[in-house]
Scaffold this motif. Structure first.
Motif, PDB file in Angstrom:
ATOM      1  N   GLU A   1      13.217 -58.960  -3.596  1.00 20.76           N
ATOM      2  CA  GLU A   1      12.113 -59.009  -4.554  1.00 20.76           C
ATOM      3  C   GLU A   1      12.365 -58.100  -5.764  1.00 20.76           C
ATOM      4  OE1 GLU A   1       9.660 -61.444  -4.204  1.00 20.76           O
ATOM      5  OE2 GLU A   1       8.119 -60.395  -3.039  1.00 20.76           O
ATOM      6  N   PRO A   2      11.765 -58.476  -6.893  1.00 20.01           N
ATOM      7  CA  PRO A   2      11.887 -57.637  -8.095  1.00 20.01           C
ATOM      8  C   PRO A   2      10.850 -56.524  -8.104  1.00 20.01           C
ATOM      9  CG  PRO A   2      10.580 -59.570  -8.602  1.00 20.01           C
ATOM     10  CD  PRO A   2      11.020 -59.710  -7.154  1.00 20.01           C
ATOM     11  N   ASN A   3      11.069 -55.578  -8.995  1.00 17.01           N
ATOM     12  CA  ASN A   3      10.041 -54.623  -9.383  1.00 17.01           C
ATOM     13  C   ASN A   3       8.967 -55.431 -10.113  1.00 17.01           C
ATOM     14  OD1 ASN A   3       8.640 -52.965 -11.371  1.00 17.01           O
ATOM     15  ND2 ASN A   3      10.089 -51.339 -10.851  1.00 17.01           N
TER      16      ASN A   3
ATOM     17  N   THR B   1       8.916 -54.682 -14.091  1.00 17.86           N
ATOM     18  CA  THR B   1      10.045 -55.026 -14.975  1.00 17.86           C
ATOM     19  C   THR B   1      10.582 -56.428 -14.701  1.00 17.86           C
ATOM     20  OG1 THR B   1      11.745 -54.201 -13.466  1.00 17.86           O
ATOM     21  CG2 THR B   1      10.783 -52.609 -15.016  1.00 17.86           C
ATOM     22  N   TYR B   2      10.246 -56.995 -13.546  1.00 14.06           N
ATOM     23  CA  TYR B   2      10.689 -58.328 -13.114  1.00 14.06           C
ATOM     24  C   TYR B   2      12.169 -58.352 -12.731  1.00 14.06           C
ATOM     25  CZ  TYR B   2       6.445 -59.010 -15.832  1.00 14.06           C
ATOM     26  OH  TYR B   2       5.195 -58.867 -16.349  1.00 14.06           O
ATOM     27  N   ASN B   3      12.816 -57.199 -12.722  1.00 13.84           N
ATOM     28  CA  ASN B   3      14.228 -57.126 -12.336  1.00 13.84           C
ATOM     29  C   ASN B   3      14.369 -56.617 -10.903  1.00 13.84           C
ATOM     30  OD1 ASN B   3      15.605 -58.137 -14.554  1.00 13.84           O
ATOM     31  ND2 ASN B   3      15.623 -56.169 -15.622  1.00 13.84           N
TER      32      ASN B   3
ATOM     33  N   ASP C   1      14.736 -54.921  -7.586  1.00 14.89           N
ATOM     34  CA  ASP C   1      14.310 -53.555  -7.272  1.00 14.89           C
ATOM     35  C   ASP C   1      15.380 -52.877  -6.419  1.00 14.89           C
ATOM     36  OD1 ASP C   1      13.121 -51.229  -6.432  1.00 14.89           O
ATOM     37  OD2 ASP C   1      11.179 -52.150  -5.993  1.00 14.89           O
TER      38      ASP C   1
ATOM     39  N   CYS D   1      18.947 -54.625 -15.970  1.00 20.86           N
ATOM     40  CA  CYS D   1      18.600 -54.095 -14.643  1.00 20.86           C
ATOM     41  C   CYS D   1      19.004 -52.623 -14.550  1.00 20.86           C
ATOM     42  CB  CYS D   1      19.364 -54.856 -13.553  1.00 20.86           C
ATOM     43  SG  CYS D   1      18.874 -56.563 -13.361  1.00 20.86           S
ATOM     44  N   GLU D   2      18.533 -51.977 -13.485  1.00 21.50           N
ATOM     45  CA  GLU D   2      18.906 -50.570 -13.254  1.00 21.50           C
ATOM     46  C   GLU D   2      20.315 -50.532 -12.672  1.00 21.50           C
ATOM     47  OE1 GLU D   2      15.601 -48.308 -11.299  1.00 21.50           O
ATOM     48  OE2 GLU D   2      14.555 -50.217 -11.565  1.00 21.50           O
TER      49      GLU D   2
ATOM     50  N   ALA E   1      11.896 -50.515 -18.828  1.00 19.59           N
ATOM     51  CA  ALA E   1      12.169 -49.422 -17.894  1.00 19.59           C
ATOM     52  C   ALA E   1      12.925 -48.298 -18.591  1.00 19.59           C
ATOM     53  CB  ALA E   1      12.993 -49.943 -16.718  1.00 19.59           C
TER      54      ALA E   1
END
Ligand SMILES: *Cc1c(COP(=O)(O)O)cnc(C)c1O
Length: 367
Positions: A104-106, A109-111, A113, A138-139, A276
């Protein structure tokens, strides 16, 4: 005033003569596949993307697919993918016979997680495919760290985020091999299909040059079972003209996004995109969210404003993935995003007046 979801006018009109001259040069060269235009564009895009190698291919989906082959991902392997991506990311995994494992994403941010990735890693996991969704990086520092600790490869899906950065590094420069798309509506778009892989791994790059061209590096000598997936000369020539304008077009997208965010701040029931810490956003899309999404879309359509939904059905609920037997409720964040997201008009060169009209129309719906 009619406002389309996307218009090429302000990008394409000023460079019309330059693009047509580039097309004419290819026409006159009498060399149409894997020639100088592709070589030149690959060098320019590698420099832009701050990587050693760029391999032009036929489209973004092939870029992801061939990257997974070149990294030896195959049957029995698991690949971590976002639960809320465009289906191409999953399809590339399926093409090599591997299994997409959604994470699933954050929800802000929709990216992907990073905090949820490790729980999805099993002894079969071989790769992570982060998608820089809607244009936000993304992170990547956290994701690359997880990959290193678990001995996984990373394939970035950089189709929507050309030129975005994560902790100072450019998207498409972190993973072992990374795919991007030059589909016309992408931030750097061709006049048809196109794609590329960016990588700092010379050996992987060499494998990819062979894979895209029938598994051959020397004409009529075939080393592996390859594909026909070449960026063509005409598209490469057009892309070389457009690439130098990309930073300016990105700045224009970011200005439009900043205006939307100013004008729509404080509207109750409407969630705006956030960026982010450490990431930049190149706004391939400006996506807002509301529980009344369908009604908002109808309201905007009635006022002549184009919108789209990215994406109405998450991959795990697509008929194409029925065989994975995933159920509604299994990936609630992805499902919530699919039910509430709406992409507002966004293109470089959108005028202040356009943005004001769209923002006013959105505000009037909620008032
Ligand atoms: C567009 C896109 C692709 C596929 O690119 P094509 O060139 O259309 O094959 C893959 N992933 C994402 C996230 C995209 O937006």
């Amino acid at each position: 005033m009619q406002i389309p979801f996307l218009s090429f006018s302000s990008q394409h009109h000023p460079i019309r003569e330059e693009v047509l001259a580039a097309i004419a040069r290819v026409y006159d060269s009498q060399w149409y596949v894997l020639g100088q235009s592709v070589t030149d564009f690959e060098a320019a895009y590698a420099a832009f993307n701050q990587v050693e190698n760029c391999i032009g291919v036929a489209n973004g989906l092939d870029a992801l697919h061939l990257s997974l082959i070149a990294l030896n991902i195959g049957p029995g392997d698991e690949v971590i993918v976002p639960s809320n991506t465009y289906i191409a990311t999953w399809l590339a995994v399926s093409f090599v016979g591997a299994t997409p494992v959604p994470v699933e994403p954050n929800a802000a941010t929709y990216n992907l997680d990073p905090a949820l990735i490790e729980a999805a890693i099993t002894p079969r996991t071989k790769a992570i495919m982060p998608v820089h969704l809607y244009g936000q990086a993304c992170e990547m520092t956290a994701i690359m760290d997880i990959a290193r600790r678990h001995n996984l490869v990373v394939v970035e899906d950089n189709a929507q985020a050309q030129g975005a950065t994560a902790d100072g590094g450019v998207t498409g420069s972190f993973g072992n091999a990374n795919g991007t798309s030059f589909y016309p509506g992408k931030n750097l778009g061709a006049l048809g299909d196109g794609g590329a892989i960016t990588t700092n791994d010379a050996e992987v790059a060499q494998r990819l040059r062979s894979l895209r061209n029938y598994g051959s590096q020397k004409k009529y000598y075939n080393e592996v079972i390859g594909y026909n997936s070449r960026l063509d000369e005409l598209q490469a020539a057009v892309l070389s003209v457009k690439l130098p304008y990309l930073p300016d077009w990105t700045a224009q997208r970011q200005q439009v996004a900043a205006r939307y965010t100013e004008l729509l701040a404080g509207v109750e029931g409407l969630q705006l995109p956030i960026v982010a810490a450490g990431s930049t956003h190149v706004y391939h899309l400006y996506v807002v969210r509301t529980a009344r999404r369908d009604a908002l879309q109808q309201h905007l359509t009635a006022q002549g404003i184009g919108t789209l939904i990215h994406y109405p059905v998450p991959p795990h609920l697509q008929q194409a993935y029925a065989h994975l037997q995933m159920t509604a409720g299994q990936y609630p964040i992805a499902e919530e995003l699919a039910a509430t997201s709406l992409s507002l008009p966004m293109w470089p060169g959108m005028t202040e007046e356009h943005v004001l009209v769209v923002a006013e129309a959105v505000r009037s719906f909620f008032n």
